[in-house]
Each structure stands twice: as structure tokens, then as C-alpha cells.
Scaffold this motif. Structure first.
Motif, PDB file in Angstrom:
ATOM      1  N   ALA A  50       1.078  -1.007   0.011  1.00 39.38           N
ATOM      2  CA  ALA A  50       0.306   0.152   0.098  1.00 39.38           C
ATOM      3  C   ALA A  50       0.776   1.296  -0.021  1.00 39.38           C
ATOM      4  N   LEU A  51       0.787   1.752  -0.823  1.00 36.81           N
ATOM      5  CA  LEU A  51       1.146   3.485  -0.591  1.00 36.81           C
ATOM      6  C   LEU A  51       0.123   4.336  -0.473  1.00 36.81           C
ATOM      7  N   VAL A  52       0.948   4.797   1.300  1.00 40.95           N
ATOM      8  CA  VAL A  52      -0.377   5.370   1.685  1.00 40.95           C
ATOM      9  C   VAL A  52      -0.252   7.301   1.812  1.00 40.95           C
ATOM     10  N   CYS A  53      -1.037   7.912   1.076  1.00 43.04           N
ATOM     11  CA  CYS A  53       0.093   9.706   0.847  1.00 43.04           C
ATOM     12  C   CYS A  53      -0.490  10.319   1.992  1.00 43.04           C
TER      13      CYS A  53
ATOM     14  N   GLU B 187      -2.033 -10.068   4.946  1.00 42.86           N
ATOM     15  CA  GLU B 187      -3.244  -8.664   4.167  1.00 42.86           C
ATOM     16  C   GLU B 187      -3.034  -7.484   4.992  1.00 42.86           C
ATOM     17  N   ILE B 188      -3.751  -6.247   4.143  1.00 46.48           N
ATOM     18  CA  ILE B 188      -3.522  -4.760   4.895  1.00 46.48           C
ATOM     19  C   ILE B 188      -4.950  -4.573   4.989  1.00 46.48           C
ATOM     20  N   THR B 189      -5.321  -3.874   6.432  1.00 47.49           N
ATOM     21  CA  THR B 189      -6.738  -3.783   6.728  1.00 47.49           C
ATOM     22  C   THR B 189      -6.735  -2.189   7.098  1.00 47.49           C
ATOM     23  N   ILE B 190      -7.394  -1.870   6.585  1.00 41.81           N
ATOM     24  CA  ILE B 190      -7.865   0.033   6.659  1.00 41.81           C
ATOM     25  C   ILE B 190      -9.348   0.110   7.393  1.00 41.81           C
TER      26      ILE B 190
ATOM     27  N   ILE C 271      -4.589   1.798  10.025  1.00 40.21           N
ATOM     28  CA  ILE C 271      -3.772   0.680   8.982  1.00 40.21           C
ATOM     29  C   ILE C 271      -3.127  -0.267   9.217  1.00 40.21           C
ATOM     30  N   VAL C 272      -3.420  -1.501   9.608  1.00 36.89           N
ATOM     31  CA  VAL C 272      -3.173  -2.933  10.176  1.00 36.89           C
ATOM     32  C   VAL C 272      -2.786  -3.961   8.624  1.00 36.89           C
ATOM     33  N   THR C 273      -1.204  -4.065   9.154  1.00 40.14           N
ATOM     34  CA  THR C 273      -0.731  -4.638   8.071  1.00 40.14           C
ATOM     35  C   THR C 273      -0.013  -6.067   9.187  1.00 40.14           C
ATOM     36  N   ASP C 274      -0.769  -7.257   8.639  1.00 42.86           N
ATOM     37  CA  ASP C 274      -0.389  -8.083   8.921  1.00 42.86           C
ATOM     38  C   ASP C 274      -0.462  -8.656  10.771  1.00 42.86           C
ATOM     39  N   GLY C 275      -1.126  -7.688  11.497  1.00 41.02           N
ATOM     40  CA  GLY C 275      -1.563  -7.280  12.854  1.00 41.02           C
ATOM     41  C   GLY C 275      -0.881  -6.759  13.634  1.00 41.02           C
ATOM     42  N   MET C 276      -0.474  -5.923  12.930  1.00 47.05           N
ATOM     43  CA  MET C 276       0.787  -4.604  13.493  1.00 47.05           C
ATOM     44  C   MET C 276      -0.326  -3.343  13.036  1.00 47.05           C
ATOM     45  N   GLU C 277      -0.683  -2.443  14.058  1.00 48.88           N
ATOM     46  CA  GLU C 277      -1.182  -1.156  13.358  1.00 48.88           C
ATOM     47  C   GLU C 277       0.097  -0.108  13.208  1.00 48.88           C
ATOM     48  N   HIS C 278      -0.875   0.573  12.389  1.00 49.25           N
ATOM     49  CA  HIS C 278       0.100   2.037  12.369  1.00 49.25           C
ATOM     50  C   HIS C 278      -1.485   3.372  12.291  1.00 49.25           C
ATOM     51  N   LYS C 279      -1.610   3.840  12.326  1.00 45.74           N
ATOM     52  CA  LYS C 279      -2.583   5.148  13.221  1.00 45.74           C
ATOM     53  C   LYS C 279      -1.853   5.955  12.582  1.00 45.74           C
TER      54      LYS C 279
END
Length: 270
Positions: free
Chosen positions: A112-115, A128-131, A227-235
């Protein structure tokens, strides 16, 4: 060019006592067979052996930036879907590895490119990537596929999974199990709202490997997205656009030659 065999093997284990003990035993067995086990992770190694569960397997790939080294897992966790071996199979594995009785399976991550208003960052997901919306609030996402508008999604969020991740969070959401030999992405809704006010797809959407999924959030209460990628969260704050596609990275899993994906599915889920 064929890679020169170094007989170096990295062993990575989680902090559980059983994993540490299996790591000690495995290191001794490998060294007795002439292999070199470095104290620190070596990018010159021929193989990574990860001891733990599926979470440890995924963290290892992320921690070492998806190295171009095959990885195999010894399961000391629960489900162990990625993990090829049980602790009692160490001798059998060493024997078969030295004989070359294995195959290499390539994974197809999603990126994912998050801008935001100020910058863009790249995120990679093996599963996965979860939004999702922050603070368990309903999220509104305008979703396009390539140049076609797909939907204005309302609900808890959406998940974009790889074939490898189809048996993980995606499966618990009612998504399809995908044979890993297929190169595709799956968009799965999380608690979609379907009323006279909101219309969202209620089942997974399967898209080709070269598709670009474009997501444009709408903000009502606050401007943050989780945004959660493979269980790791990023706000992230003030996200304007998220572009998802299949990554060009190809992490490799070492599989013994009798590995069968559908037997694994039956063993773990039925």
C-alpha cells in the motif's frame, strides 16, 4: 547466476521457553551436520528457520525486510499454518534438506502507498492490509478499481488479502480460501452497512494481480485512519489516498516435497 551455497542457516525464535529450547537443540543438530549458525542474522545465509507460531513467522519477514532467503518454520505456537515442521521432525528435516528433498514456494505480498497531505509511505503485507476507522467508529471509504469507481463503503473497514492471507483474518470475515498458486488480491468488507442510507458490498471481491485498488477516505468525526498490516497497527492522520497493489517482492518459503496446501487446510480447519 546460481547462488554459492554457504551452509549458513539463521535460526530465529520467539521468547517462549519451548521455542528457546527447540532453538538450542536445532542449533546443536545442525552444527553436528556441518552447518554454520551465526550469532547475528546473516544475509549471506542459505536458509532461515523460524521457531514459533504464525505471528513469529510474519514478524521475522518484516523485521529483516523480506530478505531473499528461503524461510521454513518450526511450530511451537497454536495454528501454525505457515509453519512447515513440528519439533519432533528436526532430524527428518535436516536429512531431507541435505538431500534437496524440498521445493521453494514464492509468496505474493500486497503493498500500500499511503499518502497524507505532507508525505507518502509504503507498507507491505504478507497476509493482508486492513483499513479501519479509529476508535471503532464507522469509516466511509470511496473505493475504485483501476479507473472504475466501485463503491462508497460504510462499515468497520475493508481488508485486502493475498492468497497466503486468505486463510487468516480474511477467512474469519467470510472471505474465500485461495489456492496459493493463484496470483490475485481479495477485497473483503468488515461489517459493511447496507441500508437505505448506505450501500456496500457484503461479500469479497476477487481482482487480478495487476489491479490497483484506490481508496479515498471521507472524514466525519476525526481525520485519522488505522492501517493494520499482518497484525501490526499504524495510525495515520489526514490520509488523502491509499493505493494498493500486488508487490514485486517475492519472499520464499521452503516446503518439503510432500507439502499439500489443501491437506493443510483440512488439517487446520476441518
Amino acid at each position: 547466476m546460481t547462488k554459492i551455497q554457504t551452509r549458513i542457516i539463521n535460526i530465529v525464535a520467539n521468547d517462549r521457553p519451548i521455542s528457546k529450547e527447540i532453538s538450542r537443540i536445532l542449533k546443536q543438530k545442525l552444527e553436528n551436520n556441518g552447518f554454520i549458525i551465526p550469532e547475528k542474522f546473516s544475509f549471506e545465509a542459505d536458509l532461515i528457520i523460524c521457531i514459533g507460531g504464525d505471528g513469529s513467522f510474519l514478524r521475522t519477514l518484516h523485521e529483516y525486510n523480506f530478505p531473499d532467503i528461503p524461510i521454513i518454520g518450526v511450530n511451537t505456537g497454536h495454528l501454525g499454518f505457515f509453519q512447515e515442521l513440528s519439533p519432533y521432525q528436526l532430524d527428518e528435516f535436516i536429512f531431507r534438506y541435505e538431500k534437496g528433498d524440498y521445493t521453494i514456494q514464492e509468496l505474493h505480498p500486497v503493498e500500500a502507498l499511503v499518502c497524507t497531505k505532507s508525505h507518502c509511505i509504503e507498507i507491505i503485507g504478507i497476509n493482508e492490509i486492513t483499513i479501519k476507522g479509529d476508535k471503532s467508529r464507522t469509516v466511509h471509504l470511496n473505493i475504485s478499481l483501476d479507473d472504475s469507481f466501485l463503491e462508497k463503503f460504510s462499515g468497520d473497514g475493508v481488508l485486502v488479502s493475498t492468497p497466503a492471507g486468505s486463510t487468516a483474518y480474511n477467512y474469519s470475515l467470510g472471505g474465500s480460501i485461495v489456492d496459493p498458486r493463484l496470483n490475485l488480491l481479495q477485497i473483503t468488507p468488515i461489517a459493511p452497512i447496507t441500508t437505505t442510507a448506505y450501500r456496500s458490498f457484503t461479500s469479497s471481491i476477487i481482482v487480478p494481480k495487476d489491479s490497483i485498488i484506490k481508496i479515498y477516505p471521507e472524514y466525519t468525526f476525526e481525520n485519522s485512519i488505522l492501517i493494520v498490516t499482518d497484525g501490526m497497527e499504524h495510525k495515520h492522520y489526514e490520509i488523502e489516498e491509499i493505493l494498493l497493489r500486488m508487490s514485486d517482492l517475492r519472499p520464499k518459503i521452503l516446503r518439503l516435497k510432500d507439502y499439500d496446501f489443501w491437506n493443510k487446510v483440512k488439517e487446520k480447519f476441518l
